[in-house]
Structure formats: C-alpha cells, structure tokens
Design an enzyme around this catalytic site. Sequence first.
Site, PDB file in Angstrom:
ATOM      1  N   PRO A   1       3.471  -1.557  -5.522  1.00 12.09           N
ATOM      2  CA  PRO A   1       3.490  -0.140  -5.190  1.00 12.09           C
ATOM      3  C   PRO A   1       2.532   0.253  -4.070  1.00 12.09           C
ATOM      4  CG  PRO A   1       2.443  -0.517  -7.321  1.00 12.09           C
ATOM      5  CD  PRO A   1       3.083  -1.809  -6.914  1.00 12.09           C
ATOM      6  N   ASN A   2       3.012   1.180  -3.269  1.00 10.51           N
ATOM      7  CA  ASN A   2       2.265   1.821  -2.178  1.00 10.51           C
ATOM      8  C   ASN A   2       2.079   0.936  -0.955  1.00 10.51           C
ATOM      9  OD1 ASN A   2       1.729   4.351  -3.572  1.00 10.51           O
ATOM     10  ND2 ASN A   2       0.436   3.125  -4.923  1.00 10.51           N
TER      11      ASN A   2
ATOM     12  N   ARG B   1      -1.630   4.460   5.044  1.00  7.12           N
ATOM     13  CA  ARG B   1      -2.496   4.732   3.899  1.00  7.12           C
ATOM     14  C   ARG B   1      -3.849   4.046   4.103  1.00  7.12           C
ATOM     15  NH1 ARG B   1      -1.818   0.862  -1.066  1.00  7.12           N
ATOM     16  NH2 ARG B   1      -3.266   1.721  -2.564  1.00  7.12           N
TER      17      ARG B   1
ATOM     18  N   TYR C   1      -7.167  -0.765   4.611  1.00  9.53           N
ATOM     19  CA  TYR C   1      -6.047  -1.712   4.694  1.00  9.53           C
ATOM     20  C   TYR C   1      -5.631  -2.041   6.122  1.00  9.53           C
ATOM     21  CZ  TYR C   1      -5.746  -0.445  -0.231  1.00  9.53           C
ATOM     22  OH  TYR C   1      -6.040  -0.221  -1.552  1.00  9.53           O
TER      23      TYR C   1
ATOM     24  N   ASN D   1       1.425  -9.706  -3.235  1.00 12.96           N
ATOM     25  CA  ASN D   1       0.388  -8.677  -3.284  1.00 12.96           C
ATOM     26  C   ASN D   1       0.907  -7.627  -4.263  1.00 12.96           C
ATOM     27  OD1 ASN D   1      -1.354  -6.559  -3.068  1.00 12.96           O
ATOM     28  ND2 ASN D   1      -1.564  -6.680  -0.832  1.00 12.96           N
TER      29      ASN D   1
ATOM     30  N   ALA E   1      -1.723  -2.248  -7.154  1.00 11.56           N
ATOM     31  CA  ALA E   1      -2.440  -1.877  -8.380  1.00 11.56           C
ATOM     32  C   ALA E   1      -1.877  -2.571  -9.622  1.00 11.56           C
ATOM     33  CB  ALA E   1      -2.404  -0.361  -8.559  1.00 11.56           C
TER      34      ALA E   1
ATOM     35  N   GLU F   1      -1.713 -15.130  -4.834  1.00 12.61           N
ATOM     36  CA  GLU F   1      -1.908 -13.677  -4.909  1.00 12.61           C
ATOM     37  C   GLU F   1      -2.820 -13.271  -3.760  1.00 12.61           C
ATOM     38  OE1 GLU F   1      -3.716 -12.468  -8.583  1.00 12.61           O
ATOM     39  OE2 GLU F   1      -3.725 -10.324  -8.044  1.00 12.61           O
TER      40      GLU F   1
ATOM     41  N   HIS G   1      -4.758 -10.005  -1.795  1.00 10.18           N
ATOM     42  CA  HIS G   1      -5.165  -8.607  -1.677  1.00 10.18           C
ATOM     43  C   HIS G   1      -5.836  -8.448  -0.316  1.00 10.18           C
ATOM     44  CE1 HIS G   1      -4.233  -7.405  -5.801  1.00 10.18           C
ATOM     45  NE2 HIS G   1      -4.622  -8.616  -6.125  1.00 10.18           N
TER      46      HIS G   1
ATOM     47  N   ARG H   1     -14.951  -3.064  -4.594  1.00 11.85           N
ATOM     48  CA  ARG H   1     -14.451  -1.691  -4.712  1.00 11.85           C
ATOM     49  C   ARG H   1     -14.659  -1.171  -6.139  1.00 11.85           C
ATOM     50  NH1 ARG H   1      -8.697  -1.328  -2.123  1.00 11.85           N
ATOM     51  NH2 ARG H   1      -9.214   0.897  -2.276  1.00 11.85           N
TER      52      ARG H   1
HETATM   53  C1  DQA Z   1      -4.505  -4.039  -2.779  1.00 13.68           C
HETATM   54  C2  DQA Z   1      -5.709  -3.693  -3.669  1.00 13.68           C
HETATM   55  C3  DQA Z   1      -5.265  -2.867  -4.863  1.00 13.68           C
HETATM   56  O1  DQA Z   1      -6.409  -2.502  -5.644  1.00 13.68           O
HETATM   57  C4  DQA Z   1      -4.591  -1.583  -4.426  1.00 13.68           C
HETATM   58  O2  DQA Z   1      -4.107  -0.875  -5.545  1.00 13.68           O
HETATM   59  C5  DQA Z   1      -3.523  -1.812  -3.417  1.00 13.68           C
HETATM   60  C6  DQA Z   1      -3.755  -2.789  -2.355  1.00 13.68           C
HETATM   61  C7  DQA Z   1      -4.951  -4.800  -1.508  1.00 13.68           C
HETATM   62  O3  DQA Z   1      -4.087  -5.397  -0.876  1.00 13.68           O
HETATM   63  O4  DQA Z   1      -6.137  -4.784  -1.143  1.00 13.68           O
HETATM   64  O5  DQA Z   1      -2.493  -1.152  -3.425  1.00 13.68           O
HETATM   65  O6  DQA Z   1      -3.633  -4.879  -3.501  1.00 13.68           O
END
Ligand code: DQA
Length: 146
Positions: A12-13, A20, A25, A76, A79, A100, A102, A109
């Site tokens: 998500p997102n 964003r 990011y 990735n 959340a 995985e 991030h 964080r």
């Molecule tokens: C993320 C880190 C997560 O905590 C966050 O919710 C994201 C992006 C990252 O790529 O740093 O959506 O996965």
Amino acid sequence: MADRYILLVHGPNLNRLGVRKPEVYGQRTLADVVELVRSTALPFGFDVIDRQSNHEGDLIDFLQQYGSGAHGIIINPGAFGHYSYALRDCLEDIDRPTVEVHISNVHRREPFRHQLVLSDVVTGQIVGLGLEGYRLATLALCQPKP
Ligand code: DQA
C-alpha cells in the site's frame, strides 16, 4: 516461462512514490523502480512480473498465482510488513527465495516500523538504501551462486 521471471511486489501507498514524502522516499516513481529491476534482471535472462496493490488480499492472490513459478521474489510490503501475518503465511507457503526491501531505514523511524513480521520467512532484507536496495536485491536473486 517457469523460473525465468522475478516477481516484484509492492504494498500500500507505494503507487505514490515520488509524490509521497519525497524527503523520506525520494523523488523517483514506482515506474522507475520497475524499470530498474527489469534492466538489472534482463542481462541474466530474467523477465519481471510486477504488481502494486493497496489491498492485502490482492497481493496474496497475486503471490499465490505467480509466486511458486518465480525464480525469486522482491517485495516491499509497505506498512503490511509491520503487521500482516497473512502476507507472512503466504510467503512461507510459497517458499521461494525472497528479498524484502524497504526504501527507508525503518529502524531509525517510529517504533511501530521496527517490527518486520516477514523476517523469518524471507531470505534477506535490505533497508535504508533507497532504490539501490532494489538493484542489490535483483542481483542477489539473479546472479549465479558461487
Ligand atoms: C516502506 C516503509 C514502511 O514503514 C512504510 O509504511 C512504507 C514504505 C519503505 O519502503 O521504506 O510504505 O516500506
């Protein structure tokens, strides 16, 4: 095409990459990430099948459909990585080499980001290296093992 593709999965997102929180990011988009992984995998003869979804069940359906035939998986989870036991169980079931990624260093964080529930079912994790993490993940999966 079994075994000749890498699955690239975003939660998500992450469709909002580049817009964003660019201070966290970066400015590059999800399309840039897909292109980076594709161009890194290509010389090794691997195609990339990618999916981003804001919905947990969609990601699980996608992984169940394409995961077992994949050479490896880059995920990735956004959340979901902090709390989705359903995604964790799905990856455990598929049992393919999985990295995985991030983009940000989640350990620097908020405390809720420190827990990564996929940890015990993935091959490895790369956090905090920005888009370079995807390139390294692709190499780790595609390069012949010594
Ligand atoms: C993320 C880190 C997560 O905590 C966050 O919710 C994201 C992006 C990252 O790529 O740093 O959506 O996965």
